[in-house]
Write a protein that holds these residues in place. Structure first.
Motif, short mmCIF file in Angstrom:
data_model
loop_
_atom_site.label_atom_id
_atom_site.label_comp_id
_atom_site.label_asym_id
_atom_site.label_seq_id
_atom_site.Cartn_x
_atom_site.Cartn_y
_atom_site.Cartn_z
N SER A 4 12.28 2.85 -14.42
CA SER A 4 12.01 2.07 -15.63
C SER A 4 10.33 1.83 -15.59
O SER A 4 9.52 1.97 -14.90
CB SER A 4 12.64 0.80 -15.37
N ASN A 5 9.84 1.09 -16.72
CA ASN A 5 8.76 0.70 -17.31
C ASN A 5 8.22 -0.08 -16.03
O ASN A 5 6.90 0.03 -15.44
CB ASN A 5 8.32 0.36 -18.65
N PHE A 6 9.08 -0.97 -15.79
CA PHE A 6 8.85 -2.04 -14.52
C PHE A 6 8.53 -1.73 -13.40
O PHE A 6 7.32 -1.69 -12.68
CB PHE A 6 9.79 -3.04 -14.38
N GLU A 7 9.15 -0.57 -12.88
CA GLU A 7 8.96 0.28 -11.66
C GLU A 7 7.97 1.05 -11.74
O GLU A 7 6.94 0.80 -10.78
CB GLU A 7 10.08 1.00 -11.26
N VAL A 8 7.49 1.43 -12.78
CA VAL A 8 6.15 2.42 -12.80
C VAL A 8 4.80 1.24 -12.69
O VAL A 8 4.03 1.77 -11.90
CB VAL A 8 5.97 3.17 -14.09
N LYS A 9 5.04 0.12 -13.55
CA LYS A 9 4.12 -0.91 -13.39
C LYS A 9 4.19 -1.40 -11.98
O LYS A 9 2.70 -1.50 -11.47
CB LYS A 9 4.17 -1.83 -14.40
N PHE A 10 5.00 -1.57 -11.51
CA PHE A 10 5.06 -2.24 -10.03
C PHE A 10 4.35 -1.36 -9.15
O PHE A 10 3.22 -1.89 -8.41
CB PHE A 10 6.38 -2.54 -9.59
N GLN A 12 1.95 1.23 -9.63
CA GLN A 12 0.82 1.18 -9.90
C GLN A 12 0.04 0.20 -9.40
O GLN A 12 -1.22 0.63 -9.09
CB GLN A 12 0.82 1.48 -11.58
N GLN A 13 0.59 -1.00 -9.58
CA GLN A 13 -0.23 -2.01 -9.29
C GLN A 13 -0.50 -2.26 -7.74
O GLN A 13 -1.28 -3.05 -7.11
CB GLN A 13 0.03 -3.49 -9.71
N LEU A 14 0.24 -1.44 -6.78
CA LEU A 14 0.22 -1.59 -5.34
C LEU A 14 -0.41 -0.52 -4.93
O LEU A 14 -0.91 -0.18 -3.84
CB LEU A 14 1.51 -1.52 -4.70
N GLU A 15 -0.67 0.83 -5.63
CA GLU A 15 -1.11 2.18 -5.40
C GLU A 15 -2.47 1.97 -4.67
O GLU A 15 -2.66 2.47 -3.47
CB GLU A 15 -1.18 3.02 -6.36
N ALA A 16 -3.42 1.27 -5.25
CA ALA A 16 -4.92 1.31 -4.84
C ALA A 16 -4.79 0.57 -3.25
O ALA A 16 -5.44 0.93 -2.40
CB ALA A 16 -5.76 0.47 -5.71
N LEU A 25 1.62 7.41 -2.50
CA LEU A 25 2.51 6.79 -3.18
C LEU A 25 3.60 8.25 -3.38
O LEU A 25 3.08 9.25 -3.95
CB LEU A 25 2.31 6.56 -4.57
N LEU A 26 4.85 7.84 -2.99
CA LEU A 26 6.00 8.96 -3.22
C LEU A 26 6.92 8.19 -4.31
O LEU A 26 7.80 7.55 -3.86
CB LEU A 26 6.51 9.40 -1.96
N ILE A 27 6.66 8.25 -5.42
CA ILE A 27 7.27 7.40 -6.53
C ILE A 27 8.84 7.93 -6.54
O ILE A 27 9.53 7.12 -6.85
CB ILE A 27 6.39 7.56 -7.73
N LEU A 117 3.11 -9.48 -5.80
CA LEU A 117 2.25 -8.54 -5.29
C LEU A 117 1.41 -8.90 -4.39
O LEU A 117 0.96 -8.10 -3.29
CB LEU A 117 1.54 -7.78 -6.35
N GLU A 118 0.72 -10.11 -4.57
CA GLU A 118 -0.40 -10.56 -3.51
C GLU A 118 0.47 -10.91 -2.22
O GLU A 118 -0.20 -10.78 -1.01
CB GLU A 118 -0.83 -11.91 -4.14
#
Length: 214
Positions: A4-10, A12-16, A25-27, A117-118
């Motif tokens: 889902s768009n949410f999962e991709v966003k989630f 991406q925001q943790l990847e760095a 990341l193994l998405i 996330l934090e």
């Protein structure tokens, strides 16, 4: 697998953040993973949507390649090769690690996402990554699986698999309580396992009696 768009966003925001600690990341598997000398460390996310809310469960653990290569020969519940190659030796949830029963993150808006996330970042910086480094040690695996063999192990969901992996770890570390551990797990399996699992456990024990890790 369609995310889902949410999962991709989630992710991406943790990847760095995870990349700073050498986790890639193994998405497709919804996890971050770091290769180790003997296997890998990973952080796994389970994301579900219900009535415009997202619920996130976080699990993390390690794989010891040698233990898994041996255990999976006797655990026929993993019939898919991909499952065998990615099975964890130890795994625990974010909540269980902190003695929080049935804990999941609840996301309802951007603010709750930011807070979640934090909290995930802070947890792994303070405790999670240290645990994963310690748990990668064979002696630590033996301790976590076999310290209290008569009680359920909080570092594996499947307690039958714990018996198989526990005796292997005890053998590899030359644990003085190997025979006691074996008998306790055998009694557990007599009450909880099927005939095939019991037979495979006895085959594993016979193999380990003649196995010399040195």
């Amino acid at each position: 697998m369609i995310l889902s768009n949410f999962e991709v966003k989630f992710f991406q925001q943790l990847e760095a953040f995870f990349k700073e600690y050498s986790f890639g990341l193994l998405i497709e598997q919804k996890q971050f993973r770091k290769a180790t000398q003997n296997g890998f460390q990973n952080v796994i996310f389970s994301i579900t949507e219900a009535q415009k809310e997202y619920w996130i469960e976080v699990n993390f653990g390690i794989r010891d390649e040698f233990i898994e290569q041996l255990a999976q020969q006797f655990l026929h519940t993993f019939n898919v090769r991909g499952n065998r190659s990615s099975a964890n030796t130890l795994v625990i949830s974010f909540g269980k690690f902190q003695n929080l029963k049935y804990f999941r993150f609840r996301i309802t808006d951007d603010e709750s996402l930011h807070i979640t996330l934090e909290e995930i970042r802070q947890f792994f910086k303070q405790w999670g990554f240290n645990f994963l480094e310690e748990a990668a040690s064979l002696h630590k695996i033996d301790d976590l699986l076999n310290d209290m063999p008569a009680k359920p192990c909080r570092y594996l969901y499947n307690q039958i698999h714990r018996c198989f992996k526990g005796v292997i770890a005890a053998k590899l570390t030359d644990n003085n309580s190997f025979t006691t551990i074996t008998n306790i797990y055998r009694n557990f399996l007599l009450k909880n396992a099927n005939d095939e699992e019991l037979l495979n456990f006895e085959r594993l024990i016979s193999f380990l009696h003649f196995y010399n890790p040195n």
